[in-house]
Enzyme design. Structure first.
Site, PDB file in Angstrom:
ATOM      1  N   SER A  67      23.557  -6.380  17.134  1.00  0.00           N
ATOM      2  CA  SER A  67      24.117  -7.520  16.398  1.00  0.00           C
ATOM      3  C   SER A  67      24.270  -8.740  17.307  1.00  0.00           C
ATOM      4  CB  SER A  67      25.486  -7.170  15.826  1.00  0.00           C
ATOM      5  OG  SER A  67      25.412  -6.074  14.948  1.00  0.00           O
TER       6      SER A  67
HETATM    7  N1  SAH Z   1      26.696  -1.809  15.983  1.00  0.00           N
HETATM    8  C1  SAH Z   1      25.318  -1.902  16.373  1.00  0.00           C
HETATM    9  C2  SAH Z   1      24.482  -2.656  15.340  1.00  0.00           C
HETATM   10  C3  SAH Z   1      23.315  -1.817  14.942  1.00  0.00           C
HETATM   11  S1  SAH Z   1      22.448  -2.321  13.497  1.00  0.00           S
HETATM   12  C4  SAH Z   1      25.169  -2.502  17.770  1.00  0.00           C
HETATM   13  O1  SAH Z   1      26.173  -2.948  18.338  1.00  0.00           O
HETATM   14  O2  SAH Z   1      24.068  -2.488  18.312  1.00  0.00           O
HETATM   15  C5  SAH Z   1      23.116  -1.202  12.293  1.00  0.00           C
HETATM   16  C6  SAH Z   1      22.925   0.269  12.534  1.00  0.00           C
HETATM   17  O3  SAH Z   1      23.413   0.943  11.381  1.00  0.00           O
HETATM   18  C7  SAH Z   1      21.480   0.725  12.700  1.00  0.00           C
HETATM   19  O4  SAH Z   1      21.360   1.391  13.926  1.00  0.00           O
HETATM   20  C8  SAH Z   1      21.249   1.679  11.520  1.00  0.00           C
HETATM   21  O5  SAH Z   1      20.406   2.765  11.833  1.00  0.00           O
HETATM   22  C9  SAH Z   1      22.668   2.130  11.215  1.00  0.00           C
HETATM   23  N2  SAH Z   1      22.884   2.643   9.858  1.00  0.00           N
HETATM   24  C10 SAH Z   1      22.410   2.166   8.679  1.00  0.00           C
HETATM   25  N3  SAH Z   1      22.854   2.926   7.649  1.00  0.00           N
HETATM   26  C11 SAH Z   1      23.639   3.912   8.201  1.00  0.00           C
HETATM   27  C12 SAH Z   1      24.369   5.012   7.661  1.00  0.00           C
HETATM   28  N4  SAH Z   1      24.406   5.284   6.359  1.00  0.00           N
HETATM   29  N5  SAH Z   1      25.061   5.808   8.527  1.00  0.00           N
HETATM   30  C13 SAH Z   1      25.042   5.575   9.867  1.00  0.00           C
HETATM   31  N6  SAH Z   1      24.358   4.545  10.430  1.00  0.00           N
HETATM   32  C14 SAH Z   1      23.663   3.731   9.614  1.00  0.00           C
END
Ligand code: SAH
Length: 217
Positions: A67
């Site tokens: 993010s």
């Molecule tokens: N917090 C992260 C942002 C990652 S983007 C950081 O600091 O880098 C969002 C993430 O949510 C992705 O890795 C995606 O695979 C995950 N995601 C999407 N749907 C999900 C679900 N139902 N359960 C767990 N993770 C999920």
């Protein structure tokens, strides 16, 4: 091989980033200190190190993103964290947001549906001194056996607020989640007022990868 150097140059770039997100409206000193302290470049591929301290989201593995620092700061500030708050993060991704929450003294549970990302973060974070509990699973369902939580942060965009997450919030607890279509979401702040009453507040537009059901692969 993970490159673990955090040089004066990186620290200098982080100070500039902190100034930038301060200009954009983040005021919580603990949040600014955490962004100033967590080495974001170590959560990204070595070849992209020059992008680590630009205030932008950036691609990581399996089509996901780390993010934007401002977004991480905004969501974290919205949680109104107290030390030792029990926090659930849905969407571990790179692990950067989880590290920021740990840095702020929260007890962090983080869940990811992509095995490759779960494996990356659970190996990297302890080497940097951050020790959340990692889970490989569908965060849409939350972690019923570990809840209820003081705070819940969802870092992927959903079409509606998942009911299991509302149920796993303590009374007085706060849930921060981007809600909307794939190209633009509104940040929703949900506060649990009582067993059955929730207050909702909308806070501006953001762009996230989608929250998907079930495990990847
Ligand atoms: N917090 C992260 C942002 C990652 S983007 C950081 O600091 O880098 C969002 C993430 O949510 C992705 O890795 C995606 O695979 C995950 N995601 C999407 N749907 C999900 C679900 N139902 N359960 C767990 N993770 C999920």
């Amino acid at each position: 091989m993970v490159q673990k150097d955090d040089t004066f140059r990186h620290q200098g770039m982080r100070r500039k980033l902190v100034e930038e997100i301060k200009q954009k409206g983040i005021t919580d000193v603990a949040v600014l200190e955490a962004i100033g302290s967590v080495p974001r470049h170590l959560f990204m591929d070595n070849s992209f190190i020059q992008y680590a301290y630009i205030d932008k989201a950036f691609p990581i593995a399996v089509g996901q993103t780390i993010s934007q620092p401002y977004t991480v700061a905004f969501q974290t500030e919205s949680l109104k964290l107290k030390k030792f708050d029990k926090v659930l993060e849905v969407g571990t991704g790179s692990g950067y947001q989880a590290a920021v929450l740990c840095k702020m003294g929260a007890t962090v549970y983080t869940i990811e549906r992509h095995k490759a990302l779960y494996d990356f973060a659970r190996i990297l974070l302890p080497t940097l001194g951050y020790r959340p509990q990692f889970f490989y699973g569908d965060g849409y369902l939350g972690l019923p056996t570990y809840g209820p939580f003081d705070k819940i942060i969802v870092t992927a965009g959903a079409s509606t607020v998942p009911e299991p997450l509302k149920q796993q919030l303590k009374i007085g607890g706060i849930l921060v989640i981007p809600i909307g279509k794939s190209n633009l979401q509104t940040m929703k702040i949900v506060t649990r007022i009582s067993e059955t009453v929730y207050a909702e507040e909308d806070k501006g537009g953001f762009v996230f990868v989608p929250l998907l059901n079930g495990l990847a692969e």
